[in-house]
Motif scaffolding. Structure first.
Motif, PDB file in Angstrom:
ATOM      1  N   LEU A   1       0.858  -1.181   0.000  1.00 24.14           N
ATOM      2  CA  LEU A   1       0.000   0.000   0.000  1.00 24.14           C
ATOM      3  C   LEU A   1       0.895   1.232   0.000  1.00 24.14           C
ATOM      4  N   VAL A   2       0.628   2.168  -0.872  1.00 28.77           N
ATOM      5  CA  VAL A   2       1.407   3.406  -0.944  1.00 28.77           C
ATOM      6  C   VAL A   2       0.476   4.567  -0.608  1.00 28.77           C
ATOM      7  N   LEU A   3       0.870   5.361   0.391  1.00 32.66           N
ATOM      8  CA  LEU A   3       0.074   6.507   0.820  1.00 32.66           C
ATOM      9  C   LEU A   3       0.928   7.771   0.746  1.00 32.66           C
ATOM     10  N   SER A   4       0.311   8.860   0.446  1.00 29.01           N
ATOM     11  CA  SER A   4       0.989  10.162   0.501  1.00 29.01           C
ATOM     12  C   SER A   4       0.506  10.892   1.741  1.00 29.01           C
ATOM     13  N   ARG A   5       1.449  11.458   2.491  1.00 29.99           N
ATOM     14  CA  ARG A   5       1.119  12.205   3.702  1.00 29.99           C
ATOM     15  C   ARG A   5       1.976  13.455   3.750  1.00 29.99           C
ATOM     16  N   LYS A   6       1.492  14.459   4.424  1.00 26.97           N
ATOM     17  CA  LYS A   6       2.267  15.676   4.644  1.00 26.97           C
ATOM     18  C   LYS A   6       2.789  15.663   6.077  1.00 26.97           C
ATOM     19  N   THR A   7       3.739  16.541   6.348  1.00 28.84           N
ATOM     20  CA  THR A   7       4.294  16.653   7.690  1.00 28.84           C
ATOM     21  C   THR A   7       3.170  16.875   8.696  1.00 28.84           C
ATOM     22  N   THR A   8       3.251  16.191   9.794  1.00 28.11           N
ATOM     23  CA  THR A   8       2.312  16.160  10.931  1.00 28.11           C
ATOM     24  C   THR A   8       1.085  15.281  10.664  1.00 28.11           C
ATOM     25  N   GLU A   9       0.927  14.751   9.467  1.00 33.07           N
ATOM     26  CA  GLU A   9      -0.200  13.858   9.216  1.00 33.07           C
ATOM     27  C   GLU A   9       0.160  12.444   9.689  1.00 33.07           C
ATOM     28  N   THR A  10      -0.875  11.672   9.952  1.00 30.59           N
ATOM     29  CA  THR A  10      -0.706  10.369  10.595  1.00 30.59           C
ATOM     30  C   THR A  10      -1.354   9.263   9.778  1.00 30.59           C
ATOM     31  N   ILE A  11      -0.776   8.084   9.918  1.00 28.64           N
ATOM     32  CA  ILE A  11      -1.341   6.856   9.356  1.00 28.64           C
ATOM     33  C   ILE A  11      -1.660   5.940  10.528  1.00 28.64           C
ATOM     34  N   CYS A  12      -2.841   5.359  10.549  1.00 29.52           N
ATOM     35  CA  CYS A  12      -3.223   4.416  11.604  1.00 29.52           C
ATOM     36  C   CYS A  12      -3.096   2.998  11.075  1.00 29.52           C
ATOM     37  N   ILE A  13      -2.476   2.131  11.878  1.00 30.68           N
ATOM     38  CA  ILE A  13      -2.363   0.713  11.544  1.00 30.68           C
ATOM     39  C   ILE A  13      -3.110  -0.042  12.629  1.00 30.68           C
ATOM     40  N   GLY A  14      -4.230  -0.593  12.256  1.00 30.03           N
ATOM     41  CA  GLY A  14      -5.082  -1.233  13.257  1.00 30.03           C
ATOM     42  C   GLY A  14      -5.615  -0.188  14.219  1.00 30.03           C
ATOM     43  N   ASP A  15      -5.984  -0.639  15.412  1.00 29.15           N
ATOM     44  CA  ASP A  15      -6.557   0.266  16.411  1.00 29.15           C
ATOM     45  C   ASP A  15      -5.503   0.889  17.316  1.00 29.15           C
TER      46      ASP A  15
ATOM     47  N   SER B   1       8.999  15.041   9.992  1.00 25.11           N
ATOM     48  CA  SER B   1       9.700  15.980   9.118  1.00 25.11           C
ATOM     49  C   SER B   1      10.209  15.254   7.883  1.00 25.11           C
ATOM     50  N   VAL B   2      10.459  16.022   6.854  1.00 28.98           N
ATOM     51  CA  VAL B   2      11.053  15.510   5.621  1.00 28.98           C
ATOM     52  C   VAL B   2      12.174  16.465   5.236  1.00 28.98           C
ATOM     53  N   GLU B   3      13.392  15.912   5.166  1.00 32.27           N
ATOM     54  CA  GLU B   3      14.543  16.726   4.777  1.00 32.27           C
ATOM     55  C   GLU B   3      15.336  15.953   3.742  1.00 32.27           C
ATOM     56  N   GLY B   4      15.351  16.440   2.533  1.00 32.76           N
ATOM     57  CA  GLY B   4      16.059  15.746   1.463  1.00 32.76           C
ATOM     58  C   GLY B   4      15.454  14.375   1.245  1.00 32.76           C
ATOM     59  N   ASP B   5      16.296  13.331   1.319  1.00 26.20           N
ATOM     60  CA  ASP B   5      15.792  11.972   1.130  1.00 26.20           C
ATOM     61  C   ASP B   5      15.532  11.258   2.456  1.00 26.20           C
TER      62      ASP B   5
END
Length: 81
Positions: free
Chosen positions: A2-16, A24-28
């Protein structure tokens, strides 16, 4: 995968119980914050693979001769030595 796009401070939930936040994202390089119960092991993949390799090595069968030598050595040990 699964490929998701997120911005800084956004979250992905895995299960409960597991949350992965983009800090943060800096370079690679992406810095992640992971919230998970203590019962869930969280490792970088290279560390996880090293643990698995070590566990497989430790779980290898031992020959009878090596086991007998270990027992003899253990029974010949003096207390406190």
């Amino acid at each position: 995968m699964l490929v998701l796009s997120r911005k800084t401070t956004e979250t992905i939930c895995i299960g409960d119980e597991v949350e992965v936040t983009i800090l943060s994202v800096e370079g690679d390089q992406v810095k992640l914050g992971i919230s998970a119960p203590r019962t869930v092991d969280v490792h970088r993949k290279e560390v996880y693979e090293a643990i698995q390799k070590e566990n497989k090595t430790a779980a290898k069968p031992v020959s009878l001769e090596v086991l007998q030598a270990f027992i003899e050595h253990s029974t010949n040990q003096k207390p406190g030595s």
